[in-house]
Scaffold this motif. Structure first.
Motif, PDB file in Angstrom:
ATOM      1  N   GLY A   3      -9.024   1.671 -14.538  1.00 31.27           N
ATOM      2  CA  GLY A   3      -9.081   1.307 -13.124  1.00 31.27           C
ATOM      3  C   GLY A   3      -8.810   2.487 -12.220  1.00 31.27           C
ATOM      4  N   TRP A   4      -9.338   2.383 -11.018  1.00 21.70           N
ATOM      5  CA  TRP A   4      -9.019   3.321  -9.941  1.00 21.70           C
ATOM      6  C   TRP A   4      -8.202   2.574  -8.894  1.00 21.70           C
ATOM      7  CZ3 TRP A   4      -9.596   8.448  -9.965  1.00 21.70           C
ATOM      8  CH2 TRP A   4     -10.515   9.024 -10.860  1.00 21.70           C
ATOM      9  N   TYR A   5      -7.137   3.187  -8.460  1.00 21.00           N
ATOM     10  CA  TYR A   5      -6.272   2.649  -7.423  1.00 21.00           C
ATOM     11  C   TYR A   5      -6.113   3.712  -6.345  1.00 21.00           C
ATOM     12  CZ  TYR A   5      -4.927  -0.975 -10.767  1.00 21.00           C
ATOM     13  OH  TYR A   5      -4.949  -2.027 -11.648  1.00 21.00           O
ATOM     14  N   ARG A   6      -5.634   3.302  -5.184  1.00 20.36           N
ATOM     15  CA  ARG A   6      -5.373   4.275  -4.130  1.00 20.36           C
ATOM     16  C   ARG A   6      -4.142   3.872  -3.352  1.00 20.36           C
ATOM     17  NH1 ARG A   6     -10.596   3.092  -0.163  1.00 20.36           N
ATOM     18  NH2 ARG A   6      -9.883   1.066   0.665  1.00 20.36           N
ATOM     19  N   GLN A   7      -3.524   4.883  -2.765  1.00 24.48           N
ATOM     20  CA  GLN A   7      -2.350   4.645  -1.934  1.00 24.48           C
ATOM     21  C   GLN A   7      -2.422   5.535  -0.710  1.00 24.48           C
ATOM     22  OE1 GLN A   7       1.426   5.073  -3.963  1.00 24.48           O
ATOM     23  NE2 GLN A   7       2.452   3.845  -2.427  1.00 24.48           N
ATOM     24  N   ALA A   8      -2.493   4.897   0.432  1.00 24.69           N
ATOM     25  CA  ALA A   8      -2.495   5.601   1.702  1.00 24.69           C
ATOM     26  C   ALA A   8      -1.055   5.741   2.195  1.00 24.69           C
ATOM     27  CB  ALA A   8      -3.333   4.833   2.724  1.00 24.69           C
ATOM     28  N   PRO A   9      -0.800   6.716   3.067  1.00 20.16           N
ATOM     29  CA  PRO A   9       0.573   6.911   3.571  1.00 20.16           C
ATOM     30  C   PRO A   9       1.116   5.637   4.210  1.00 20.16           C
ATOM     31  CG  PRO A   9      -0.794   8.773   4.158  1.00 20.16           C
ATOM     32  CD  PRO A   9      -1.721   7.750   3.573  1.00 20.16           C
ATOM     33  N   GLY A  10       2.326   5.255   3.795  1.00 19.34           N
ATOM     34  CA  GLY A  10       2.965   4.085   4.359  1.00 19.34           C
ATOM     35  C   GLY A  10       2.456   2.753   3.855  1.00 19.34           C
ATOM     36  N   GLN A  63       1.082   0.226   0.363  1.00 18.43           N
ATOM     37  CA  GLN A  63       1.246  -0.002  -1.065  1.00 18.43           C
ATOM     38  C   GLN A  63       0.000   0.457  -1.826  1.00 18.43           C
ATOM     39  OE1 GLN A  63       2.219  -4.199  -1.540  1.00 18.43           O
ATOM     40  NE2 GLN A  63       4.402  -3.709  -1.595  1.00 18.43           N
ATOM     41  N   ARG A  64       0.198   0.778  -3.072  1.00 19.43           N
ATOM     42  CA  ARG A  64      -0.927   1.130  -3.921  1.00 19.43           C
ATOM     43  C   ARG A  64      -1.794  -0.109  -4.131  1.00 19.43           C
ATOM     44  NH1 ARG A  64       0.277   4.793  -9.138  1.00 19.43           N
ATOM     45  NH2 ARG A  64       1.387   5.867  -7.459  1.00 19.43           N
ATOM     46  N   GLU A  65      -3.108   0.079  -4.042  1.00 18.30           N
ATOM     47  CA  GLU A  65      -4.020  -1.042  -4.173  1.00 18.30           C
ATOM     48  C   GLU A  65      -5.132  -0.746  -5.164  1.00 18.30           C
ATOM     49  OE1 GLU A  65      -6.025  -1.876  -0.481  1.00 18.30           O
ATOM     50  OE2 GLU A  65      -6.892   0.130  -0.340  1.00 18.30           O
ATOM     51  N   LEU A  66      -5.623  -1.815  -5.774  1.00 18.42           N
ATOM     52  CA  LEU A  66      -6.743  -1.687  -6.697  1.00 18.42           C
ATOM     53  C   LEU A  66      -8.027  -1.387  -5.932  1.00 18.42           C
ATOM     54  CD1 LEU A  66      -8.040  -2.068  -9.535  1.00 18.42           C
ATOM     55  CD2 LEU A  66      -8.327  -4.476  -8.916  1.00 18.42           C
ATOM     56  N   VAL A  67      -8.780  -0.405  -6.417  1.00 11.49           N
ATOM     57  CA  VAL A  67     -10.080  -0.082  -5.830  1.00 11.49           C
ATOM     58  C   VAL A  67     -11.200  -0.631  -6.700  1.00 11.49           C
ATOM     59  CG1 VAL A  67     -11.647   1.780  -5.182  1.00 11.49           C
ATOM     60  CG2 VAL A  67      -9.189   2.005  -4.740  1.00 11.49           C
ATOM     61  N   ALA A  68     -11.149  -0.316  -7.993  1.00 10.11           N
ATOM     62  CA  ALA A  68     -12.203  -0.750  -8.908  1.00 10.11           C
ATOM     63  C   ALA A  68     -11.663  -0.752 -10.325  1.00 10.11           C
ATOM     64  CB  ALA A  68     -13.419   0.168  -8.810  1.00 10.11           C
ATOM     65  N   ILE A  69     -12.253  -1.611 -11.153  1.00 10.17           N
ATOM     66  CA  ILE A  69     -11.805  -1.728 -12.524  1.00 10.17           C
ATOM     67  C   ILE A  69     -13.017  -1.947 -13.418  1.00 10.17           C
ATOM     68  CG2 ILE A  69     -11.429  -4.229 -12.437  1.00 10.17           C
ATOM     69  CD1 ILE A  69      -8.774  -3.683 -13.967  1.00 10.17           C
ATOM     70  N   ILE A  70     -12.937  -1.449 -14.653  1.00  8.17           N
ATOM     71  CA  ILE A  70     -14.053  -1.559 -15.581  1.00  8.17           C
ATOM     72  C   ILE A  70     -13.511  -1.886 -16.973  1.00  8.17           C
ATOM     73  CG2 ILE A  70     -14.050   0.943 -16.039  1.00  8.17           C
ATOM     74  CD1 ILE A  70     -17.152   0.746 -16.156  1.00  8.17           C
ATOM     75  N   ASP A  98     -12.807  -5.768  -1.973  1.00  8.68           N
ATOM     76  CA  ASP A  98     -13.813  -6.127  -0.974  1.00  8.68           C
ATOM     77  C   ASP A  98     -14.125  -4.965  -0.033  1.00  8.68           C
ATOM     78  OD1 ASP A  98     -12.682  -9.584  -0.513  1.00  8.68           O
ATOM     79  OD2 ASP A  98     -14.043  -8.681  -1.987  1.00  8.68           O
ATOM     80  N   SER A  99     -13.121  -4.157   0.228  1.00  9.67           N
ATOM     81  CA  SER A  99     -13.286  -3.067   1.197  1.00  9.67           C
ATOM     82  C   SER A  99     -14.225  -1.965   0.716  1.00  9.67           C
ATOM     83  CB  SER A  99     -11.923  -2.463   1.540  1.00  9.67           C
ATOM     84  OG  SER A  99     -11.294  -1.980   0.360  1.00  9.67           O
ATOM     85  N   VAL A 115      -4.438   8.864  -1.667  1.00 11.90           N
ATOM     86  CA  VAL A 115      -4.367   9.469  -2.990  1.00 11.90           C
ATOM     87  C   VAL A 115      -4.947   8.458  -3.970  1.00 11.90           C
ATOM     88  CG1 VAL A 115      -2.887  10.403  -4.794  1.00 11.90           C
ATOM     89  CG2 VAL A 115      -2.333  10.815  -2.383  1.00 11.90           C
ATOM     90  N   TYR A 116      -5.895   8.905  -4.773  1.00 11.63           N
ATOM     91  CA  TYR A 116      -6.579   8.038  -5.733  1.00 11.63           C
ATOM     92  C   TYR A 116      -6.025   8.297  -7.133  1.00 11.63           C
ATOM     93  CZ  TYR A 116      -9.888   6.440  -2.253  1.00 11.63           C
ATOM     94  OH  TYR A 116     -10.456   5.845  -1.157  1.00 11.63           O
ATOM     95  N   TYR A 117      -5.661   7.209  -7.796  1.00 11.25           N
ATOM     96  CA  TYR A 117      -5.061   7.270  -9.123  1.00 11.25           C
ATOM     97  C   TYR A 117      -5.928   6.558 -10.144  1.00 11.25           C
ATOM     98  CZ  TYR A 117      -0.762   8.374  -6.551  1.00 11.25           C
ATOM     99  OH  TYR A 117       0.180   8.946  -5.736  1.00 11.25           O
ATOM    100  N   CYS A 118      -5.941   7.109 -11.314  1.00  9.49           N
ATOM    101  CA  CYS A 118      -6.604   6.511 -12.463  1.00  9.49           C
ATOM    102  C   CYS A 118      -5.542   5.796 -13.299  1.00  9.49           C
ATOM    103  CB  CYS A 118      -7.262   7.642 -13.250  1.00  9.49           C
ATOM    104  SG  CYS A 118      -7.891   7.229 -14.847  1.00  9.49           S
ATOM    105  N   LYS A 119      -5.873   4.623 -13.820  1.00 14.16           N
ATOM    106  CA  LYS A 119      -4.938   3.850 -14.650  1.00 14.16           C
ATOM    107  C   LYS A 119      -5.634   3.372 -15.918  1.00 14.16           C
ATOM    108  CE  LYS A 119      -2.397  -0.521 -14.588  1.00 14.16           C
ATOM    109  NZ  LYS A 119      -2.138  -1.736 -13.777  1.00 14.16           N
TER     110      LYS A 119
END
Length: 116
Positions: free
Chosen positions: A35-42, A44-51, A62-63, A93-97
């Motif tokens: 999965g890819w997640y992201r966290q913007a300043p201030g 929470q970390r959120e899910l972007v996409a998962i495979i 949805d965004s 910041v984009y994170y891989c999980k």
């Protein structure tokens, strides 16, 4: 021990594109959900996409639906995130999980900044 290394972030203008990559060490990659997640300043970390492990099933926030695409190459232990039509609100910041059973592993993150 699994290590995940993201790359491909940077500064891009609104409407532009970036492709993120995440390379995983170890032998779990081909059987793991990625999965890819992201966290913007201030925020929470959120899910972007998962495979899923085989790459045949994906899911998106949805965004980013219709703009981002997640894919994987199990022969290269790599997962990708193609990001098109980027918006300032994609800045984060984009994170891989990697998820394998009950185990979760995270990368160190890569900064994506969308600004004119």
């Amino acid at each position: 021990q699994v290590q995940l290394v993201e790359s491909g972030g940077g500064l891009v203008q609104p409407g532009g594109s970036l492709r993120l990559s995440c390379v995983a060490s170890g032998s779990l990659f081909s059987s793991a959900v990625m999965g890819w997640y992201r966290q913007a300043p201030g925020k929470q970390r959120e899910l972007v996409a998962i495979i899923n492990s085989g790459g045949g099933t994906t899911n998106y926030a949805d965004s980013v639906k219709g703009r981002f695409a997640i894919s994987r190459d199990n022969a290269k232990n790599t997962v990708y995130l193609q990001m098109n039509s980027l918006k300032p609100e994609d800045t984060a910041v984009y994170y891989c999980k990697q998820t394998w059973g009950a185990r979760n592993y995270w990368g160190q993150g890569t900064q994506v900044t969308v600004s004119a």
